[in-house]
Enzyme design. Structure first.
Site, PDB file in Angstrom:
ATOM      1  N   SER A  92       7.288   3.034   2.688  1.00 29.88           N
ATOM      2  CA  SER A  92       7.894   3.318   1.307  1.00 29.88           C
ATOM      3  C   SER A  92       9.207   4.303   1.336  1.00 29.88           C
ATOM      4  CB  SER A  92       6.785   4.010   0.617  1.00 29.88           C
ATOM      5  OG  SER A  92       5.703   3.088   0.125  1.00 29.88           O
ATOM      6  N   TYR A 189       1.421   6.643  -8.554  1.00 28.52           N
ATOM      7  CA  TYR A 189       2.098   5.899  -7.754  1.00 28.52           C
ATOM      8  C   TYR A 189       1.739   4.183  -7.806  1.00 28.52           C
ATOM      9  CZ  TYR A 189       4.521   5.143  -3.269  1.00 28.52           C
ATOM     10  OH  TYR A 189       5.271   4.623  -2.175  1.00 28.52           O
ATOM     11  N   SER A 190       2.947   3.597  -7.736  1.00 32.00           N
ATOM     12  CA  SER A 190       2.741   2.081  -8.014  1.00 32.00           C
ATOM     13  C   SER A 190       3.901   1.379  -7.353  1.00 32.00           C
ATOM     14  CB  SER A 190       2.703   1.659  -9.384  1.00 32.00           C
ATOM     15  OG  SER A 190       2.694   0.410  -9.755  1.00 32.00           O
ATOM     16  N   ASN A 191       3.718   0.596  -6.384  1.00 33.36           N
ATOM     17  CA  ASN A 191       4.691  -0.256  -5.669  1.00 33.36           C
ATOM     18  C   ASN A 191       5.407  -1.098  -6.624  1.00 33.36           C
ATOM     19  OD1 ASN A 191       4.373   0.903  -2.924  1.00 33.36           O
ATOM     20  ND2 ASN A 191       2.404   0.329  -2.987  1.00 33.36           N
ATOM     21  N   THR A 335       7.584   9.661   2.313  1.00 35.38           N
ATOM     22  CA  THR A 335       6.568   9.031   3.362  1.00 35.38           C
ATOM     23  C   THR A 335       6.588   7.574   3.374  1.00 35.38           C
ATOM     24  OG1 THR A 335       4.703   9.416   1.777  1.00 35.38           O
ATOM     25  CG2 THR A 335       4.926  11.121   3.234  1.00 35.38           C
ATOM     26  N   GLY A 336       6.316   6.923   4.307  1.00 32.67           N
ATOM     27  CA  GLY A 336       5.984   5.484   4.361  1.00 32.67           C
ATOM     28  C   GLY A 336       4.968   4.903   5.058  1.00 32.67           C
TER      29      GLY A 336
END
Length: 385
Positions: A92, A189-191, A335-336
């Site tokens: 992300s 949070y939503s991709n 962050t990812g």
């Protein structure tokens, strides 16, 4: 993609046991200047590997110069040690790149930040007439997270590894979700938000998202290890990505999931990069070299995440965290997390310290390793009391 439970754990825990070094660090630092203790950095990196991840790589930039460290193993099959220049899937962290491109289009007058997404992508985004570009950028759109749907499928990680979804199909996975919050009412949070933003970039520019990231960010900043992949392959010197599958955990064999379809992530998390490149990108971004001041201010206008994430805030493709260095002020970056990898790239509140850290286990990283990760971040970013 970022997994909320894993990320919350990795930022709230605060201690780690130290272990002997497996791989020597490479340090480039003058003798004077305020900065993190290099021995402590290597110990913290080694502790992360000792806590259960195969390998870890990091780059720290501060008043002493640049420190680059590695520990553990990049490839369990060959036994190759992790090296500081290894490429990895950045998850992300991709969102900061996509948000930067979108805001550049805003600066050029091609996109209105408070326009509804339906104007540019009619019929693509559920309830798009009520969702603005800003709400997609800051995760207040109310759109459900499509990766939650993928993770509920049988054998989800192996399934996603060979995914062939188009971006519109990813959005369609959540089109029928009921009882969603109204746009602009809560942070969640939503991709899915960033898949929609990727489609927006392609619609407005007539070019692929990867091409826009390349010519707007990668080429100008000379990010030689960064790419937006179109195939499952991770080319060049690399950290292999691993997970424990089938309910197994530390002590069992890890599964190599390095080759992975970018169709499962796309604009939400497909980027491949290095620690050096991510530090270079965030330095340029936060120094105002990629966006005009008014839009940099918008990007850094942070709003609280949900109550389960105290002292954590989100802007437009950037997050801040007040837990890492409580006495110094919040660090900023992203962050990812994707299958096989977790990445952390942050800059201190005063802008004088940077760290990018990547480890080659993602969704099944042990809690002890999450604790050790925080020790690396705090050692790199926090001033000594």
């Amino acid at each position: 993609m970022s997994n909320s439970k894993a990320i919350a754990a990795s930022v709230l825990v605060a201690a780690a046991l130290l272990a002997p070094a497996d791989t020597p660090a490479m340090a480039i630092a003058p003798a004077s200047g305020a900065g993190a203790d290099r021995i402590a950095l290597q110990q913290a990196l080694d502790a992360t590997v000792a806590a259960g991840v195969p390998g870890a790589v990091a780059e720290v930039r501060d008043g002493r110069g640049v420190w680059r460290g590695s520990s553990g193993t990049a490839d369990l099959g060959s036994g190759r040690s992790a090296h500081v220049g290894d490429r990895f899937r950045a998850g992300s962290v991709t969102k900061s790149f996509v948000a930067t491109v979108v805001l550049q289009l805003v600066a050029e007058g091609q996109v209105g930040i408070d326009d509804d997404i339906e104007r540019q992508l009619p019929g693509v985004v559920p309830h798009g007439e009520h969702i603005t570009v800003r709400q997609l950028l800051d995760h207040t759109s109310g759109l459900a997270n499509y990766t939650d749907v993928l993770l509920k499928k049988p054998d989800p990680l192996r399934g996603a590894q060979k995914a062939t979804y188009t971006p519109r199909q990813l959005i369609a996975l959540v089109a029928d979700m009921q009882n969603r919050p109204a746009p602009g009412t809560i942070w969640e949070y939503s991709n899915t938000n960033y898949v929609a933003l990727g489609l927006l970039v392609e619609h407005v520019t007539g070019q692929s998202l990867g091409d826009e990231i390349d010519h707007r960010i990668v080429q100008p900043l000379h990010l030689k290890g960064t790419s937006f992949p179109t195939t499952p392959r991770l080319a060049g010197a690399q950290l292999h990505g691993y997970e424990w599958l089938d309910g197994r955990g530390p002590g069992a064999a890890l599964t190599d999931l390095t080759e992975f379809s970018p169709a499962a992530y796309w604009a939400a998390g497909a980027l491949i990069s290095t620690t050096h490149d991510l530090n270079t990108f965030y330095k340029a971004l936060l120094d105002g070299r990629l966006l005009p001041p008014r839009l940099m201010k918008e990007m850094r206008d942070m709003h609280p995440m949900n109550p389960e994430r105290p002292k954590r805030f989100y802007g437009l493709g950037l997050e801040s965290n007040g837990n890492t260095c409580p006495s110094d002020g919040p660090v900023v970056g992203h962050t990812g997390e994707v299958v096989g990898y977790q990445t952390f790239s942050f800059t201190s509140a005063d802008g004088e310290r940077q760290v990018t850290l990547s480890v080659n286990t993602g969704l099944t990283m042990p809690d002890e390793a999450a604790t050790a990760v925080v020790k690396v971040l705090s050692t790199a970013l926090c001033h000594a009391d």
